[in-house]
Write a protein that holds these residues in place. Structure first.
Motif, PDB file in Angstrom:
ATOM      1  N   HIS A  76       0.831  -1.201   0.000  1.00  0.00           N
ATOM      2  CA  HIS A  76       0.000   0.000   0.000  1.00  0.00           C
ATOM      3  C   HIS A  76       0.871   1.259   0.000  1.00  0.00           C
ATOM      4  O   HIS A  76       0.638   2.186  -0.793  1.00  0.00           O
ATOM      5  CB  HIS A  76      -0.942   0.009   1.205  1.00  0.00           C
ATOM      6  N   THR A  77       1.880   1.278   0.847  1.00  0.00           N
ATOM      7  CA  THR A  77       2.789   2.435   0.903  1.00  0.00           C
ATOM      8  C   THR A  77       3.495   2.618  -0.431  1.00  0.00           C
ATOM      9  O   THR A  77       3.629   3.738  -0.928  1.00  0.00           O
ATOM     10  CB  THR A  77       3.812   2.251   2.044  1.00  0.00           C
ATOM     11  N   SER A  78       3.924   1.519  -1.024  1.00  0.00           N
ATOM     12  CA  SER A  78       4.565   1.573  -2.335  1.00  0.00           C
ATOM     13  C   SER A  78       3.631   2.178  -3.375  1.00  0.00           C
ATOM     14  O   SER A  78       4.036   3.018  -4.186  1.00  0.00           O
ATOM     15  CB  SER A  78       4.988   0.163  -2.753  1.00  0.00           C
ATOM     16  N   ASN A  79       2.361   1.768  -3.344  1.00  0.00           N
ATOM     17  CA  ASN A  79       1.379   2.316  -4.280  1.00  0.00           C
ATOM     18  C   ASN A  79       1.161   3.810  -4.072  1.00  0.00           C
ATOM     19  O   ASN A  79       0.968   4.555  -5.034  1.00  0.00           O
ATOM     20  CB  ASN A  79       0.057   1.563  -4.183  1.00  0.00           C
ATOM     21  N   LEU A  80       1.188   4.256  -2.822  1.00  0.00           N
ATOM     22  CA  LEU A  80       1.044   5.691  -2.542  1.00  0.00           C
ATOM     23  C   LEU A  80       2.194   6.474  -3.162  1.00  0.00           C
ATOM     24  O   LEU A  80       1.977   7.521  -3.796  1.00  0.00           O
ATOM     25  CB  LEU A  80       0.975   5.945  -1.035  1.00  0.00           C
ATOM     26  N   TYR A  81       3.412   5.983  -3.001  1.00  0.00           N
ATOM     27  CA  TYR A  81       4.575   6.652  -3.591  1.00  0.00           C
ATOM     28  C   TYR A  81       4.500   6.629  -5.119  1.00  0.00           C
ATOM     29  O   TYR A  81       4.829   7.606  -5.781  1.00  0.00           O
ATOM     30  CB  TYR A  81       5.881   6.002  -3.120  1.00  0.00           C
ATOM     31  N   LYS A  82       4.066   5.513  -5.662  1.00  0.00           N
ATOM     32  CA  LYS A  82       3.945   5.399  -7.121  1.00  0.00           C
ATOM     33  C   LYS A  82       2.942   6.417  -7.646  1.00  0.00           C
ATOM     34  O   LYS A  82       3.206   7.114  -8.629  1.00  0.00           O
ATOM     35  CB  LYS A  82       3.519   3.983  -7.515  1.00  0.00           C
ATOM     36  N   ARG A  83       1.792   6.510  -7.000  1.00  0.00           N
ATOM     37  CA  ARG A  83       0.777   7.468  -7.432  1.00  0.00           C
ATOM     38  C   ARG A  83       1.290   8.895  -7.324  1.00  0.00           C
ATOM     39  O   ARG A  83       1.009   9.732  -8.205  1.00  0.00           O
ATOM     40  CB  ARG A  83      -0.506   7.268  -6.617  1.00  0.00           C
ATOM     41  N   ALA A  84       2.025   9.196  -6.268  1.00  0.00           N
ATOM     42  CA  ALA A  84       2.594  10.537  -6.116  1.00  0.00           C
ATOM     43  C   ALA A  84       3.589  10.825  -7.245  1.00  0.00           C
ATOM     44  O   ALA A  84       3.573  11.916  -7.829  1.00  0.00           O
ATOM     45  CB  ALA A  84       3.271  10.680  -4.753  1.00  0.00           C
ATOM     46  N   ALA A  85       4.426   9.852  -7.567  1.00  0.00           N
ATOM     47  CA  ALA A  85       5.400  10.028  -8.654  1.00  0.00           C
ATOM     48  C   ALA A  85       4.686  10.238  -9.988  1.00  0.00           C
ATOM     49  O   ALA A  85       5.061  11.114 -10.774  1.00  0.00           O
ATOM     50  CB  ALA A  85       6.346   8.824  -8.729  1.00  0.00           C
ATOM     51  N   GLU A  86       3.651   9.445 -10.253  1.00  0.00           N
ATOM     52  CA  GLU A  86       2.907   9.597 -11.501  1.00  0.00           C
ATOM     53  C   GLU A  86       2.244  10.969 -11.594  1.00  0.00           C
ATOM     54  O   GLU A  86       2.216  11.596 -12.658  1.00  0.00           O
ATOM     55  CB  GLU A  86       1.854   8.486 -11.629  1.00  0.00           C
ATOM     56  N   LYS A  87       1.709  11.446 -10.485  1.00  0.00           N
ATOM     57  CA  LYS A  87       1.089  12.779 -10.462  1.00  0.00           C
ATOM     58  C   LYS A  87       2.135  13.845 -10.765  1.00  0.00           C
ATOM     59  O   LYS A  87       1.868  14.794 -11.522  1.00  0.00           O
ATOM     60  CB  LYS A  87       0.429  13.018  -9.095  1.00  0.00           C
ATOM     61  N   LEU A  88       3.322  13.708 -10.226  1.00  0.00           N
ATOM     62  CA  LEU A  88       4.395  14.667 -10.499  1.00  0.00           C
ATOM     63  C   LEU A  88       4.824  14.617 -11.962  1.00  0.00           C
ATOM     64  O   LEU A  88       5.131  15.654 -12.554  1.00  0.00           O
ATOM     65  CB  LEU A  88       5.588  14.414  -9.574  1.00  0.00           C
ATOM     66  N   VAL A  89       4.842  13.428 -12.551  1.00  0.00           N
ATOM     67  CA  VAL A  89       5.151  13.308 -13.984  1.00  0.00           C
ATOM     68  C   VAL A  89       4.097  14.069 -14.788  1.00  0.00           C
ATOM     69  O   VAL A  89       4.430  14.858 -15.689  1.00  0.00           O
ATOM     70  CB  VAL A  89       5.198  11.826 -14.447  1.00  0.00           C
ATOM     71  N   ASP A  90       2.829  13.858 -14.465  1.00  0.00           N
ATOM     72  CA  ASP A  90       1.750  14.546 -15.177  1.00  0.00           C
ATOM     73  C   ASP A  90       1.888  16.064 -15.047  1.00  0.00           C
ATOM     74  O   ASP A  90       1.712  16.795 -16.028  1.00  0.00           O
ATOM     75  CB  ASP A  90       0.380  14.097 -14.651  1.00  0.00           C
ATOM     76  N   ASP A  91       2.215  16.537 -13.856  1.00  0.00           N
ATOM     77  CA  ASP A  91       2.408  17.977 -13.643  1.00  0.00           C
ATOM     78  C   ASP A  91       3.581  18.503 -14.464  1.00  0.00           C
ATOM     79  O   ASP A  91       3.507  19.585 -15.040  1.00  0.00           O
ATOM     80  CB  ASP A  91       2.639  18.282 -12.162  1.00  0.00           C
ATOM     81  N   LEU A  92       4.663  17.743 -14.525  1.00  0.00           N
ATOM     82  CA  LEU A  92       5.841  18.130 -15.298  1.00  0.00           C
ATOM     83  C   LEU A  92       5.496  18.263 -16.785  1.00  0.00           C
ATOM     84  O   LEU A  92       5.868  19.234 -17.447  1.00  0.00           O
ATOM     85  CB  LEU A  92       6.966  17.093 -15.101  1.00  0.00           C
ATOM     86  N   VAL A  93       4.757  17.297 -17.299  1.00  0.00           N
ATOM     87  CA  VAL A  93       4.341  17.311 -18.707  1.00  0.00           C
ATOM     88  C   VAL A  93       3.436  18.513 -18.978  1.00  0.00           C
ATOM     89  O   VAL A  93       3.597  19.210 -19.989  1.00  0.00           O
ATOM     90  CB  VAL A  93       3.648  15.976 -19.088  1.00  0.00           C
ATOM     91  N   GLU A  94       2.500  18.792 -18.096  1.00  0.00           N
ATOM     92  CA  GLU A  94       1.593  19.929 -18.254  1.00  0.00           C
ATOM     93  C   GLU A  94       2.357  21.245 -18.263  1.00  0.00           C
ATOM     94  O   GLU A  94       2.074  22.134 -19.058  1.00  0.00           O
ATOM     95  CB  GLU A  94       0.520  19.944 -17.167  1.00  0.00           C
ATOM     96  N   ARG A  95       3.331  21.399 -17.393  1.00  0.00           N
ATOM     97  CA  ARG A  95       4.138  22.626 -17.352  1.00  0.00           C
ATOM     98  C   ARG A  95       4.899  22.829 -18.655  1.00  0.00           C
ATOM     99  O   ARG A  95       5.040  23.940 -19.128  1.00  0.00           O
ATOM    100  CB  ARG A  95       5.109  22.601 -16.186  1.00  0.00           C
ATOM    101  N   ARG A  96       5.416  21.754 -19.207  1.00  0.00           N
ATOM    102  CA  ARG A  96       6.145  21.860 -20.483  1.00  0.00           C
ATOM    103  C   ARG A  96       5.220  22.324 -21.600  1.00  0.00           C
ATOM    104  O   ARG A  96       5.641  23.058 -22.481  1.00  0.00           O
ATOM    105  CB  ARG A  96       6.782  20.513 -20.847  1.00  0.00           C
ATOM    106  N   LYS A  97       3.969  21.868 -21.566  1.00  0.00           N
ATOM    107  CA  LYS A  97       3.012  22.273 -22.599  1.00  0.00           C
ATOM    108  C   LYS A  97       2.729  23.778 -22.533  1.00  0.00           C
ATOM    109  O   LYS A  97       2.421  24.394 -23.539  1.00  0.00           O
ATOM    110  CB  LYS A  97       1.710  21.500 -22.448  1.00  0.00           C
ATOM    111  N   LEU A  98       2.816  24.345 -21.335  1.00  0.00           N
ATOM    112  CA  LEU A  98       2.507  25.765 -21.150  1.00  0.00           C
ATOM    113  C   LEU A  98       3.648  26.672 -21.542  1.00  0.00           C
ATOM    114  O   LEU A  98       3.474  27.887 -21.625  1.00  0.00           O
ATOM    115  CB  LEU A  98       2.102  26.023 -19.691  1.00  0.00           C
ATOM    116  N   ARG A  99       4.825  26.125 -21.784  1.00  0.00           N
ATOM    117  CA  ARG A  99       5.979  26.955 -22.154  1.00  0.00           C
ATOM    118  C   ARG A  99       5.852  27.512 -23.535  1.00  0.00           C
ATOM    119  O   ARG A  99       5.368  27.032 -24.452  1.00  0.00           O
ATOM    120  CB  ARG A  99       7.283  26.148 -22.068  1.00  0.00           C
TER     121      ARG A  99
END
Length: 194
Positions: free
Chosen positions: A171-194
Motif C-alpha cells: 500500500h505504501t509503495s502504491n502511494l509513492y507510485k501514485r505521487a510520482a505519476e502525479k508529479l510526472v503529469d504535472d511536469l508534462v503539463e508545465r512543459r506544454k505551457l511553455r
C-alpha cells in the motif's frame, strides 16, 4: 516479524546502500558490455534470484531507441550516459517507460547541450536517495510494529503479522507510485505551457 533484530536483518538483506557512486563510474567511455558489467557488479546483491538480470543489451538498446538518453558516439557510453541509465534503472521499476522518458527529456536535452552539470545533479540525487533509505528504514520499523500489534490478538499471529506487513508495504509503495505519476503529469503539463 518477531523483533527489532528481524526487521534490521530484513533491511540489511535488501542491500539498500547499493548504488553507483560517481567514483564508481570510470572516467573513460565504456562499451555496452562494460556498462552491463558495472551495473551487474554494483547491484548484484539487490537481485531477488541469481537468474535475474539487472541490465541487458536489449534493455539498453530499447532505452536508446526510445530516446530515454541522448545518442552515444562510436558505440561508447560516457559518464553522463551511465548516470542517465542509472536513473532509468531506478525509475523503470515504478514508472512506465513513457513516464521515464517524460521525466528525463529536459535533463537529456540540457546534458547533451552541456547546459547542465549532470555530475552535480547526480550527486544531489544520490544524497536524496540516501535520505530515502534512512526514511524507509524508519518507516519499515513503524509498519512492522503496527503489524505486530494488530496481529497479536489473532489466531496464528506470526503468519498474519507478515501478511499485514506485506499488505502495508505494498500500500505504501502504491502511494509513492501514485505521487510520482502525479508529479510526472504535472511536469508534462508545465512543459506544454511553455
Amino acid at each position: 516479524m518477531k523483533d527489532v533484530a528481524e526487521i534490521k536483518k530484513l533491511a540489511e538483506g535488501l542491500a539498500l546502500d547499493k548504488t553507483i557512486l560517481l567514483e564508481d563510474i570510470p572516467k573513460i567511455d565504456l562499451y555496452i558490455d562494460q556498462v552491463i558489467q558495472l551495473f551487474e557488479t554494483s547491484f548484484a546483491e539487490t537481485k531477488r534470484t541469481d537468474e535475474e538480470k539487472i541490465l541487458t543489451k536489449t534493455m539498453i538498446n530499447n532505452y536508446a531507441k526510445g530516446k530515454l538518453f541522448y545518442p552515444v558516439q562510436n558505440k561508447k557510453y560516457t559518464r553522463n550516459h551511465i548516470m542517465l541509465i542509472h536513473l532509468i534503472y531506478q525509475m523503470k521499476s515504478v514508472l512506465s517507460i513513457n513516464d521515464v522518458k517524460q521525466v528525463l527529456d529536459g535533463l537529456n536535452e540540457r546534458a547533451e547541450k552541456e547546459q547542465l552539470n549532470l555530475e552535480s545533479f547526480y550527486e544531489s540525487y544520490l544524497h536524496i536517495q540516501q535520505g530515502g533509505v534512512d526514511f524507509f528504514k524508519e518507516g519499515l520499523d513503524r509498519q512492522a510494529d503496527l503489524a505486530k500489534k494488530e496481529a497479536a490478538a489473532m489466531e496464528n499471529p506470526d503468519e498474519l503479522e507478515k501478511v499485514l506487513l506485506i499488505a502495508s508495504l505494498v500500500h505504501t509503495s502504491n502511494l509513492y507510485k501514485r505521487a510520482a505519476e502525479k508529479l510526472v503529469d504535472d511536469l508534462v503539463e508545465r512543459r506544454k505551457l511553455r
